[in-house]
Design a protein around this motif. Structure first.
Motif, PDB file in Angstrom:
ATOM      1  N   SER A 127       0.830  -1.198   0.000  1.00  0.00           N
ATOM      2  CA  SER A 127       0.000   0.000   0.000  1.00  0.00           C
ATOM      3  C   SER A 127       0.872   1.259   0.000  1.00  0.00           C
ATOM      4  N   PHE A 128       1.954   1.219   0.776  1.00  0.00           N
ATOM      5  CA  PHE A 128       2.888   2.357   0.794  1.00  0.00           C
ATOM      6  C   PHE A 128       3.634   2.460  -0.536  1.00  0.00           C
ATOM      7  N   LEU A 129       3.992   1.323  -1.119  1.00  0.00           N
ATOM      8  CA  LEU A 129       4.680   1.338  -2.407  1.00  0.00           C
ATOM      9  C   LEU A 129       3.804   1.971  -3.479  1.00  0.00           C
ATOM     10  N   TYR A 167      -3.475  -0.781  -8.121  1.00  0.00           N
ATOM     11  CA  TYR A 167      -3.312  -0.625  -6.672  1.00  0.00           C
ATOM     12  C   TYR A 167      -3.438  -1.959  -5.928  1.00  0.00           C
ATOM     13  N   PRO A 168      -4.526  -2.712  -6.099  1.00  0.00           N
ATOM     14  CA  PRO A 168      -4.588  -4.003  -5.416  1.00  0.00           C
ATOM     15  C   PRO A 168      -3.554  -4.992  -5.955  1.00  0.00           C
ATOM     16  N   LEU A 169      -3.182  -4.850  -7.230  1.00  0.00           N
ATOM     17  CA  LEU A 169      -2.194  -5.758  -7.816  1.00  0.00           C
ATOM     18  C   LEU A 169      -0.833  -5.578  -7.148  1.00  0.00           C
ATOM     19  N   VAL A 170      -0.430  -4.338  -6.939  1.00  0.00           N
ATOM     20  CA  VAL A 170       0.844  -4.060  -6.257  1.00  0.00           C
ATOM     21  C   VAL A 170       0.814  -4.629  -4.839  1.00  0.00           C
ATOM     22  N   GLY A 203       2.668  -8.694  -1.111  1.00  0.00           N
ATOM     23  CA  GLY A 203       2.335  -9.629  -0.037  1.00  0.00           C
ATOM     24  C   GLY A 203       2.830 -11.035  -0.327  1.00  0.00           C
ATOM     25  N   VAL A 204       2.583 -11.512  -1.544  1.00  0.00           N
ATOM     26  CA  VAL A 204       3.007 -12.863  -1.926  1.00  0.00           C
ATOM     27  C   VAL A 204       4.533 -12.974  -1.915  1.00  0.00           C
ATOM     28  N   LEU A 205       5.218 -11.958  -2.438  1.00  0.00           N
ATOM     29  CA  LEU A 205       6.684 -12.007  -2.491  1.00  0.00           C
ATOM     30  C   LEU A 205       7.303 -11.955  -1.095  1.00  0.00           C
ATOM     31  N   PHE A 206       6.719 -11.185  -0.191  1.00  0.00           N
ATOM     32  CA  PHE A 206       7.219 -11.154   1.189  1.00  0.00           C
ATOM     33  C   PHE A 206       7.063 -12.532   1.836  1.00  0.00           C
ATOM     34  N   ALA A 207       5.911 -13.173   1.599  1.00  0.00           N
ATOM     35  CA  ALA A 207       5.677 -14.508   2.153  1.00  0.00           C
ATOM     36  C   ALA A 207       6.679 -15.507   1.575  1.00  0.00           C
ATOM     37  N   LEU A 208       6.913 -15.431   0.273  1.00  0.00           N
ATOM     38  CA  LEU A 208       7.880 -16.317  -0.367  1.00  0.00           C
ATOM     39  C   LEU A 208       9.290 -16.065   0.159  1.00  0.00           C
ATOM     40  N   ALA A 209       9.593 -14.796   0.433  1.00  0.00           N
ATOM     41  CA  ALA A 209      10.915 -14.461   0.974  1.00  0.00           C
ATOM     42  C   ALA A 209      11.118 -15.105   2.343  1.00  0.00           C
ATOM     43  N   PHE A 210      10.071 -15.128   3.159  1.00  0.00           N
ATOM     44  CA  PHE A 210      10.174 -15.795   4.461  1.00  0.00           C
ATOM     45  C   PHE A 210      10.410 -17.289   4.283  1.00  0.00           C
TER      46      PHE A 210
END
Length: 267
Positions: free
Chosen positions: A18-20, A76-79, A84-91
């Motif tokens: 959302s900030f991005l 906006y929702p796509l970003v 969100g998905v990439l952060f989860a994958l990074a974890f």
């Protein structure tokens, strides 16, 4: 417990996404990313906090502004979703570690640059220069600590330096030769700096990121020409393809390389 941590990073990614979105909208038009508060780009009405809940607000509002009822861009929702998905994958990739923090930083930068380049055909120096300074500072620190860079392959700060020089240097060479051959700009300065940034985090694997970027860019470019959406001399932004190649390399670099090597040996 690991499941709940995964959900935490998914939600964190949605919030950061959302900030991005704010950065993607405001930085190219030289507006502050801090204030004023978010507003509808159509009617300019300030948005309430409950209209800014990542993904949820978009769904509740039916993809339209509460006030003017103009459609909200799907971007906006796509970003938010992608982040969100990439952060989860990074974890899942790095677990709770310094590599996770660095991976999240790189992902955030790539998401912003991708959507700005798609919209404005630029990679802003306001983003790429600070990112490079931070990354180079991390490389310097890396010489005096237990190695933590690059994020892919063996940890050795020399590999990050080689990736920085190799990635940026190769695209610089492509830009020089391409301009001489085709008599027009074929590679922007922002793409060169982005390749250098990727090289710091990916080390030697930056070559794989470049290969994937050129591969995806060629496929899309040829497809657009066949559909008569673009001509041979029309400009197609390379930054998003380079970012995609970088993301895939970050998560699957060794696996992709090993697969390619095995296929080559079989052939």
């Amino acid at each position: 417990m690991r499941f709940f941590i995964l959900i935490f990073f998914l939600l964190l990614g949605l919030i950061v996404g959302s900030f991005l979105n704010v950065c993607i909208y405001r930085i190219p038009i030289n507006e502050s990313i801090v204030k004023p508060s978010s507003k509808c780009p159509k009617c300019k009405k300030p948005l309430k906090p409950w209209d800014n809940i990542p993904l949820l607000s978009y769904l509740v509002l039916g993809g339209k502004c509460r006030y003017c009822r103009e459609p909200i861009s799907l971007k906006y929702p796509l970003v938010e979703f992608i982040t969100g998905v990439l952060f989860a994958l990074a974890f899942l990739k790095f677990d709770l570690s310094l590599s996770l923090v660095l991976g999240i930083f790189l992902i955030s930068v790539l998401v912003v640059l991708t959507f700005i380049d798609l919209s404005y055909l630029i990679i802003p120096n306001k983003i790429i220069y600070p990112s490079l300074v931070i990354a180079l500072a991390l490389v310097a620190i890396n010489f005096f600590t237990v190695p933590f860079l690059p994020l892919v392959g063996a940890k050795n700060p020399l590999f990050s330096i080689c990736g920085f020089l190799g990635g940026g240097g190769f695209l610089f060479l492509v830009a020089i030769l391409g301009e001489k051959i085709f008599k027009q700009e074929v590679m922007g300065g922002g793409d060169i700096k982005l390749a250098a940034l990727l090289g710091i985090f990916l080390g030697w694997y930056v070559w794989l990121a470049l290969f994937l970027g050129f591969l995806f860019g060629s496929i899309v470019g040829v497809t657009l020409m066949l559909l008569k959406q673009k001509g041979r001399k029309d400009f197609v932004p390379f930054g998003p393809f380079l970012a995609l190649g970088g993301i895939l390399t970050l998560f699957f670099g060794p696996q992709i390389y090993n697969l390619y090597a095995s296929l080559w040996m079989i052939g």
